[in-house]
Design a protein around this motif. Structure first.
Motif, PDB file in Angstrom:
ATOM      1  N   VAL A 152       0.657  -1.295   0.141  1.00 30.25           N
ATOM      2  CA  VAL A 152       0.000  -0.104   0.073  1.00 30.25           C
ATOM      3  C   VAL A 152       0.684   1.008   0.058  1.00 30.25           C
ATOM      4  N   GLY A 153       2.215   1.194   0.233  1.00 37.08           N
ATOM      5  CA  GLY A 153       2.919   2.250   0.272  1.00 37.08           C
ATOM      6  C   GLY A 153       3.125   3.151   1.424  1.00 37.08           C
ATOM      7  N   ILE A 154       2.894   4.299   1.498  1.00 36.47           N
ATOM      8  CA  ILE A 154       2.972   5.127   2.556  1.00 36.47           C
ATOM      9  C   ILE A 154       1.539   5.714   3.211  1.00 36.47           C
ATOM     10  N   VAL A 155       0.957   5.444   4.292  1.00 37.57           N
ATOM     11  CA  VAL A 155      -0.150   5.834   4.943  1.00 37.57           C
ATOM     12  C   VAL A 155      -0.056   6.648   6.333  1.00 37.57           C
ATOM     13  N   PRO A 156      -0.537   8.208   5.983  1.00 40.46           N
ATOM     14  CA  PRO A 156      -0.569   8.601   7.221  1.00 40.46           C
ATOM     15  C   PRO A 156      -1.649   8.328   8.425  1.00 40.46           C
ATOM     16  N   VAL A 157      -1.285   8.494   9.475  1.00 37.62           N
ATOM     17  CA  VAL A 157      -2.151   8.019  10.572  1.00 37.62           C
ATOM     18  C   VAL A 157      -2.759   9.511  11.129  1.00 37.62           C
ATOM     19  N   SER A 158      -4.081   9.328  11.040  1.00 38.83           N
ATOM     20  CA  SER A 158      -4.957  10.358  11.702  1.00 38.83           C
ATOM     21  C   SER A 158      -5.575  10.301  12.995  1.00 38.83           C
ATOM     22  N   LYS A 159      -5.538   9.119  13.631  1.00 34.22           N
ATOM     23  CA  LYS A 159      -5.668   8.872  14.880  1.00 34.22           C
ATOM     24  C   LYS A 159      -5.429   7.488  15.477  1.00 34.22           C
ATOM     25  N   VAL A 160      -4.923   7.835  16.696  1.00 27.50           N
ATOM     26  CA  VAL A 160      -4.509   6.662  17.478  1.00 27.50           C
ATOM     27  C   VAL A 160      -5.466   6.266  18.641  1.00 27.50           C
ATOM     28  N   ASP A 161      -6.019   5.349  18.638  1.00 23.11           N
ATOM     29  CA  ASP A 161      -7.164   5.088  19.873  1.00 23.11           C
ATOM     30  C   ASP A 161      -8.287   6.284  19.695  1.00 23.11           C
ATOM     31  N   CYS A 162      -8.203   7.231  20.719  1.00 26.41           N
ATOM     32  CA  CYS A 162      -9.412   8.331  20.785  1.00 26.41           C
ATOM     33  C   CYS A 162      -8.466   9.593  20.258  1.00 26.41           C
ATOM     34  N   LEU A 163      -7.247   9.698  20.189  1.00 29.18           N
ATOM     35  CA  LEU A 163      -6.401  10.868  20.019  1.00 29.18           C
ATOM     36  C   LEU A 163      -6.285  11.082  18.497  1.00 29.18           C
TER      37      LEU A 163
END
Length: 269
Positions: free
Chosen positions: A239-250
């Motif tokens: 899938v390449g590079i994937v940004p993370v927008s949320k970790v658990d509730c943060l």
């Protein structure tokens, strides 16, 4: 001598040690325009894994099988080539034969759905990952930790991030990770990882060639709360590079910095 098994034409014997004991290694390679991406990194990792497990594998045979597989499974859209190397057949019992007859199993699979460009939601897995130093880095068939962490992952999470007994972030169930903190990039210590990702290695190589600082260190999940935290990215060769927008509730900040730096270098190796 290695036997090549084409999964769409032949069956795998029930006494194969890869099936019985997870005795082998594997690679999944994205094929774009019928060109295997990060080919040499995948080949090198498979050969290294085979060497460490003492499963004989000829480099020329591996290269020729990949070339033949691309022709055999050729299709207009992107697809995934999977290579599974096992020690071959064996009777009941863990001790392998002194002269194994390995199998290289070749199959083609459709691309999974691509994650949204605006980022994905992830969780911290409660299933800790313990990596034996002798197995660190290689993509062995023994993936039960990842299976159990994936099974426990909520349906609304794209990925589960796994930690070790000390609580340090290691990797996702199917991805590696990279963090931007201030002016540097951080990654977990390679010798502690279950899988040394081909995409992660490629991205780090590109970053360093562009003058960016990339450090290996132990990383606690609380790093995302630090004022200097810029972003968290997941990556694998499919899938390449994937940004993370949320970790658990943060909620996390999302930006295009990594994709911008890597740019056209992403699948060119």
């Amino acid at each position: 001598m290695t036997t090549v098994i084409w999964a769409d034409q032949e069956d795998i014997p029930a006494n194969d040690r890869g099936l019985a004991y997870g005795d082998g290694v594997f690679e999944t390679i994205r094929v774009q325009a019928n060109l295997p991406t990060l080919r040499q990194r995948h080949v090198a990792r498979l050969l290294e894994g085979a060497k460490r497990l003492r499963i004989p594998l000829d480099s020329e045979l591996l290269q020729s099988v990949i070339a033949e597989a691309v022709k055999h499974y050729a299709r207009p859209e992107d697809w995934v080539l999977k290579l599974i190397l096992t020690r071959g057949s064996g009777g009941r019992g863990y001790r392998p034969d002194a002269t194994p007859a390995p199998r290289l199993i070749v199959s083609a699979h459709p691309m999974p759905p691509m994650p949204p460009s605006e980022g994905v939601d992830v969780c911290i897995s409660s299933h800790e990952l313990f990596v034996h130093p002798r197995m660190a880095g290689i993509k062995s068939l023994a993936r039960l930790d990842q299976v159990m962490a994936s099974q426990a992952m909520p349906d609304d999470c794209y990925e589960a991030l796994m930690v070790n007994g000390a609580g340090h972030l290691l990797e996702g169930t199917r991805t590696n990770l990279l963090i931007r903190l201030g002016e540097v990039w951080l990654m977990p210590v390679l010798s502690t990882l279950a899988v040394e990702g081909t995409m992660q290695a490629h991205v780090v190589s590109v970053l360093r060639s562009q003058g960016e600082i990339v450090l290996e260190q132990d990383i606690l999940p609380a790093i995302i709360n630090q004022p200097e935290f810029v972003g968290l990215w997941l990556m694998n060769s499919v899938v390449g590079i994937v940004p993370v927008s949320k970790v658990d509730c943060l909620r996390l900040p999302v930006n295009a910095r990594l994709a911008t730096i890597v740019g056209q270098h992403l699948f060119m190796e």
